[in-house]
Design an enzyme around this catalytic site. Structure first.
Site, PDB file in Angstrom:
ATOM      1  N   ARG A 140     -14.585  -5.654  -9.342  1.00  0.00           N
ATOM      2  CA  ARG A 140     -13.983  -6.031  -8.384  1.00  0.00           C
ATOM      3  C   ARG A 140     -13.216  -5.380  -7.642  1.00  0.00           C
ATOM      4  O   ARG A 140     -13.178  -3.841  -7.771  1.00  0.00           O
ATOM      5  CB  ARG A 140     -13.471  -6.606  -8.777  1.00  0.00           C
ATOM      6  CG  ARG A 140     -13.275  -6.404 -11.187  1.00  0.00           C
ATOM      7  CD  ARG A 140     -12.179  -6.091 -11.504  1.00  0.00           C
ATOM      8  NE  ARG A 140     -10.603  -5.801 -10.613  1.00  0.00           N
ATOM      9  CZ  ARG A 140     -10.003  -4.576 -10.588  1.00  0.00           C
ATOM     10  NH1 ARG A 140     -11.106  -3.913 -10.767  1.00  0.00           N
ATOM     11  NH2 ARG A 140      -9.192  -4.911  -9.130  1.00  0.00           N
ATOM     12  N   ASP A 187      -5.637  -6.188  -0.664  1.00  0.00           N
ATOM     13  CA  ASP A 187      -7.314  -6.710  -0.766  1.00  0.00           C
ATOM     14  C   ASP A 187      -7.116  -6.588   0.844  1.00  0.00           C
ATOM     15  O   ASP A 187      -8.430  -7.096   1.407  1.00  0.00           O
ATOM     16  CB  ASP A 187      -6.905  -8.220  -1.392  1.00  0.00           C
ATOM     17  CG  ASP A 187      -7.529  -7.560  -2.956  1.00  0.00           C
ATOM     18  OD1 ASP A 187      -7.001  -7.720  -3.552  1.00  0.00           O
ATOM     19  OD2 ASP A 187      -8.590  -7.498  -2.889  1.00  0.00           O
TER      20      ASP A 187
HETATM   21  O1  MRU Z   1      -9.252 -10.180  -8.696  1.00  0.00           O
HETATM   22  P1  MRU Z   1      -9.661  -8.500  -8.335  1.00  0.00           P
HETATM   23  O2  MRU Z   1      -9.362  -7.982 -10.170  1.00  0.00           O
HETATM   24  O3  MRU Z   1     -10.607  -8.276  -7.302  1.00  0.00           O
HETATM   25  O4  MRU Z   1      -8.324  -7.592  -7.641  1.00  0.00           O
HETATM   26  C1  MRU Z   1      -7.776  -7.153  -7.089  1.00  0.00           C
HETATM   27  C2  MRU Z   1      -6.237  -6.151  -6.706  1.00  0.00           C
HETATM   28  O5  MRU Z   1      -5.416  -7.010  -5.967  1.00  0.00           O
HETATM   29  C3  MRU Z   1      -5.959  -4.913  -6.224  1.00  0.00           C
HETATM   30  O6  MRU Z   1      -5.149  -4.352  -6.157  1.00  0.00           O
HETATM   31  C4  MRU Z   1      -7.213  -5.179  -4.705  1.00  0.00           C
HETATM   32  O7  MRU Z   1      -7.830  -4.971  -4.726  1.00  0.00           O
HETATM   33  C5  MRU Z   1      -6.969  -3.157  -4.389  1.00  0.00           C
HETATM   34  S1  MRU Z   1      -7.727  -2.458  -5.820  1.00  0.00           S
HETATM   35  C6  MRU Z   1      -8.404  -0.588  -4.559  1.00  0.00           C
END
Ligand code: MRU
Length: 337
Positions: free
Chosen positions: A46, A234
């Protein structure tokens, strides 16, 4: 980083299973793209940049499998599309797949596997370098400041990237420079990336931290001095609106009220030039049991209705700066691509 979250070994993709952290350090060997898709969907792997790197290697696995398929091209395209749909919000997923597709379209067939593997390794290496540059750009903002008290949300660290992280990259750089007093870490309901992953990373790097429940952030801003909130992203729209883990928007609103600078750290590739404003960013909704249960234990009536968006959008007006490898963009955002 003691735990490497991803590596390529003996023609297969090896992923640290982040669902098992912090209790167990277990690795999954993905021998086919279905396993990569499942790992992305279930958050074994993730974090936007790391999802991109995993997808790039997933494309190498597709090429490996396609070789045994009579309809090589049909299989390749179908599998690449399925991979692209694994999670909708992090733009790094489609960005990495598009880069790999370009190699696919421009390679000689005999060199395809080798070229795809090289491109995936390049994406991984670039991400590592980007994290270093983001860390430098971000630390410059705080030049001359000492005893910083910072707050972060979710995990935008070494477990979310191929390098030291984006938001956590900035924080760990500041720690190396002796400027950090402590970091407050939102536990980040419902999947606890803050408590399970960020707290673990900070502790492994000996960065002093306090874990807080998400609903404590306002109190922390009021009663303890917070110098800045730094989070990852994201997807970023052209106007500077940022999609990040659900709860990020709450923090940005709290920051405005308490006059705390709110920074987003992300590689430039997180900017989606096809999207003008935050409301056009697709937001993933996840299954109800992520809210109703924790590790199989019921924490709510089993049939209660649930709303479970995985991300929210922070309007650009609430963002002090977006820290990228190309510099820090400040409001009003006019991000040229
Ligand atoms: O659902 P996830 O754990 O993939 O969400 C991750 C996040 O929201 C992070 O802050 C984002 O991907 C940036 S990671 C450098």
């Amino acid at each position: 980083m003691i735990m490497k979250p991803i590596y390529w070994e003996n023609h297969y993709l090896v992923l640290l299973d982040q669902r098992e952290l912090p209790e167990r350090r277990k690795y999954i060997t993905c021998t086919n793209v279905e396993m990569v898709i499942d790992a992305i969907k279930t958050l074994a792997v993730r974090g936007a940049p790391l999802i991109g790197v995993a997808a790039a290697y997933g494309m190498v696995l597709i090429a490996q499998e396609a070789l045994t398929n009579k309809n090589f091209h049909g299989y390749f395209y179908k599998s690449a599309n399925q991979l692209k749909e694994a999670r909708p919000t992090a733009v790094n997923l489609s960005w990495a797949i598009d880069r790999m597709m370009h190699v696919y379209k421009t390679s000689l067939f005999e060199l395809l596997y080798e070229n795809l593997l090289k491109e995936a390794q390049q994406i991984e290496a670039e991400d590592k370098m980007l994290c270093e540059n983001i860390a430098c750009q971000g630390s410059n903002i705080f030049r001359g400041k000492k005893e910083l008290q910072l707050l972060t949300h979710c995990n935008a660290g070494a477990l979310a990237t191929a390098g030291r992280g984006t938001a956590i990259g900035v924080i760990s750089k500041l720690h190396e420079l002796g400027q950090v007093k402590c970091v407050y870490v939102d536990e980040t309901r419902p999947l606890f990336q803050g408590s399970r992953l960020t707290a673990l990373e900070l502790m492994e790097n000996q960065i002093p931290c306090y874990l807080i429940a998400d609903n404590m952030a306002a109190d922390v801003m009021k009663n303890r001095k917070i110098d800045a909130v730094i989070v990852g992203a994201d997807r970023i729209a052209r106007n500077g609106d940022v999609a990040n883990k659900i709860g990020t928007y709450n923090l940005a609103v709290l920051c405005q009220y308490h006059h705390v600078p709110f920074y987003v750290a992300a590689p430039f590739s997180t900017l989606d030039k096809t999207i003008e404003k935050g409301e056009d960013i697709p937001i993933e909704e996840r299954e109800s049991d992520e809210i109703r249960c924790y590790k199989g234990v019921s924490i709510a009536p089993s049939t209660v209705n649930v709303y479970n968006p995985a991300f929210d959008v922070t309007p650009h007006e609430l963002i002090t700066g977006i820290i990228t490898e190309n510099g820090v963009f400040t409001n009003p955002f006019d991000i040229k691509v």
